[in-house]
Design an enzyme around this catalytic site. Sequence first.
Site, PDB file in Angstrom:
ATOM      1  N   GLY A 261      -5.831   0.937   5.783  1.00 44.74           N
ATOM      2  CA  GLY A 261      -5.799   1.833   6.934  1.00 44.74           C
ATOM      3  C   GLY A 261      -7.105   2.564   7.146  1.00 44.74           C
ATOM      4  O   GLY A 261      -7.693   2.514   8.231  1.00 44.74           O
ATOM      5  N   ASN A 265     -14.176   8.267   2.022  1.00 46.12           N
ATOM      6  CA  ASN A 265     -15.526   8.483   1.497  1.00 46.12           C
ATOM      7  C   ASN A 265     -16.051   9.861   1.881  1.00 46.12           C
ATOM      8  O   ASN A 265     -15.934  10.294   3.017  1.00 46.12           O
ATOM      9  CB  ASN A 265     -16.483   7.427   2.056  1.00 46.12           C
ATOM     10  CG  ASN A 265     -15.862   6.054   2.077  1.00 46.12           C
ATOM     11  OD1 ASN A 265     -15.513   5.524   1.042  1.00 46.12           O
ATOM     12  ND2 ASN A 265     -15.676   5.495   3.273  1.00 46.12           N
ATOM     13  N   GLU A 298      -6.828  11.129   5.509  1.00 41.02           N
ATOM     14  CA  GLU A 298      -8.197  10.982   4.964  1.00 41.02           C
ATOM     15  C   GLU A 298      -8.885  12.340   4.891  1.00 41.02           C
ATOM     16  O   GLU A 298      -9.611  12.624   3.942  1.00 41.02           O
ATOM     17  CB  GLU A 298      -9.019   9.995   5.789  1.00 41.02           C
ATOM     18  CG  GLU A 298      -8.376   8.610   5.988  1.00 41.02           C
ATOM     19  CD  GLU A 298      -7.865   7.964   4.719  1.00 41.02           C
ATOM     20  OE1 GLU A 298      -8.425   8.213   3.634  1.00 41.02           O
ATOM     21  OE2 GLU A 298      -6.866   7.205   4.789  1.00 41.02           O
TER      22      GLU A 298
END
Length: 869
Positions: A261, A265, A298
């Site tokens: 998905g 980072n 994220e």
Amino acid sequence: MSQQPTAKYRKDYRAPDFTITDLNLEFDLEPNATLVTAVSQVKRLNDNATDIELDGENLKLVRIDINGDAWTAYSEESGKLIIRDVPAAFTLTIQTEIDPENNSALEGLYISGGAYCTQCEAEGFRRITYYLDRPDVLARFTTKVIADKASYPYLLSNGNKIASGELDNGRHWVEWHDPYAKPSYLFALVAGDFDVLRDSFVTRSGREVALEIFVDKGNLVRADHAMVSLKNAMKWDETRFDLEYDLDIYMIVAVDFFNMGAMENKGLNIFNSKYVLANAETATDADYLGIEAVIGHEYFHNWTGNRVTCRDWFQLSLKEGLTVFRDQEFSSDLGSRSVNRIENVRVMRGPQFAEDASPMSHPIRPEKVIEMNNFYTLTVYEKGSEVIRMMHTILGEEGFQKGVKLYFERHDGTAATCDDFVQAMEDASGIDLTQFRRWYSQSGTPVLNVSSTYDDATKQLALHVKQHTPATADQAEKLPLYIPLDIELYRADGSVIELQRHGEPVHHILAVTEAEQTFIFDAVDEQPVISLLREFSAPVKLEYDYQDQDLTFLLQYARNDFARWDAGQSLLAKHIKANVARVQNDEKIVIPASVVDAFRGVLLSENTEPALIAEVLKLPSENEVAGWFDVVDVDAIHRVMAAFKQQFADEMVDELETVYRQYTQASYEISHKAIGERDLRNTCLSYLAHTENGNDWVEAQYRNANNMTDTMAALHAANAAQLPCRESLMKHFSDQWQHDGLVMDKWFVLQGINPAEHALEGVKAQMAHPAFSLKNPNRTRSLIGAFCSRNPVHFHAKDGSGYRFLKEILVTLNESNPQVASRLIDPLLKLAYYDTERQQHMRQVLQELADMDNLANDLYEKVQKTLEQ
Ligand code: TRP
Ligand code: ZN
């Protein structure tokens, strides 16, 4: 089989002999020969270590220097570079050459649609340079990227931009520095030409953060929702978790070729474009909600994953379970809490329970791993989140937040373990979680068996609770778990009976800790209806002998939306199971009118949110139903589910039509209210498609749709009901969208799940469609993945044709992209649940895979486990 990959065990964890404090990277980008120079400051941690072992795969070694001098005492062996007789502290320079253009595995540095990008989790960094590629080695990264300026105007990496310049021959460079020490899996690099959506966010302490979303040229009009979601996520993490962003810039890059998905980072997220791009013409409501969830996920990793990372990969759920819990809470606070809970529970009861009953069964913290990529699972992610949620339930929001605070106080800037997290929860709350920790080490789905006795004379209710966890492929012995059981008692008039014992109030969350336990409640003034496992308070299978009238009652009166939905599910489950047995005995399918009436009542209920009505009316998937049986009869299940759909449609046609018309929307709006109303309307359409005028309903909706949600609802209905208009609508859609892969994915899914007899032929034919490519994971999952995992009748065709088709695909992907192959194979692992004839076909293709001489570790691990049992 030629190779014998070795397994790693959690118990074998050892701290590293060396660490790297600072890493200077330089990338000279060329499609087939990128030169990577890595300068590491290495420190010895173990005085007895003389040699340093670095990880590396598919690398061409150009040069090794230590403290500036060429070093010759080294050897390269499978996946390792061993450098001998190194000093206690030194500067290590390693140059490697790599070939991003031919990197089809999409791990390490590769090219997606003309742009360079990276994917390093879990063990992709070792395809860039030789390194200590393990999450407990944390270094400060400085990265210089050099490339042709005209083709790659944007050169990005983690942290802040510190310098840039021009070179002759049209090349330029940019240098980035990330002040936060991080493991190699969080490294990222992107080089390409993009459109950029720019915005900013002012944190609550007043710092301005630049926000940049990079998309393919021409896609700027599809990036707004991602930006709104990002700002919402940043704000939410401050308010709910007291966590503020820590760099001056946050970048997101959308790429078309991506195995998963998205990836967290540091400061430079890389996303599958599916989770960035959306507008009314191209995206459905589900796409919008998916983007919000993944952007949130994220972003939340910046604290739960990046600031505190994992000590080793066995601890993956430390960051993933916790971050899924956080993204679920984010979506629930912004949207409908009950609809979110329902959707998450569907995933648990369907695919997660199935995974836990398969040869790949593992605890949320696995004990043994061959290929780490195989452990980014529903168990680690979704069950991991349920385990965090149980702690939240037991500690309460306040206690939980105190625990999170303590966790960050103790572990910020380090690599931690799951146990560190539980310890912080325990220490902050004073609640003993010793037994609770078993959720981390025990696999499988516990069965909670509940029975009740009511004594009219004493006004006492006794709840007898038994728990047991059946043995799993990986673990024979199971111990009792700490199961929080949320209950509520109702009088016949719908009012709630307060829980009490000896005159004292009793909390509605019972602590089930023994194999067998009885809970007694006093002053229960009438025989109650019992609502059990409210909110799915633990990831267990509940057994309780409900009468239809109890379930109908709860479906109508439970004061909590989730409990209402769940009662509806239990009512359906009872009658689906009974009818599968009837079909197998050649008896007629019987669906009592009272069952249909119960659902009709919800459909017409005026004080129920449309979004909830829609959820209640959705039948369980054939896969979820399959999970209720020891031997799966795909054809009988299909017939029964089709009969439910047909009978609900026939008996409720007038009401469905009324509600469908009632929610006609004049304009398209993306609010949670409008999304819920569309969902209800389209759920009605899915039934109306099966009635006499189905073709007219569906065709009219397709022609009049002003948004992708309504368009796709029409196509899904036409496909499921095999309406005469299906062919022409599918063609119309493909003509309109064939240039757009993301939109075509929706169309490929329809081909994959086509109920028509010739579905497999259709899938094969569509592999030649100009928009299809086996090199693109999204396309592959849409067409092939949908056929294998969401078209059980045809994938499990008795002649084995579905299995042989999948095998051919796997043979190809085994070489080009083993990570994608390994996700596609999952339906084949469940062979133990099929009849002997099908089992033989499945075993045959698995054996053929096992006999290949270049089988990747990813497939090896799954094939081997399945054939062994
Ligand atoms: N850490 C990522 C997430 O959960 C998962 C991920 C993205 C991943 N890409 C990957 C895991 C590639 C393994 C391989 O958000
Ligand atoms: Zn994650």
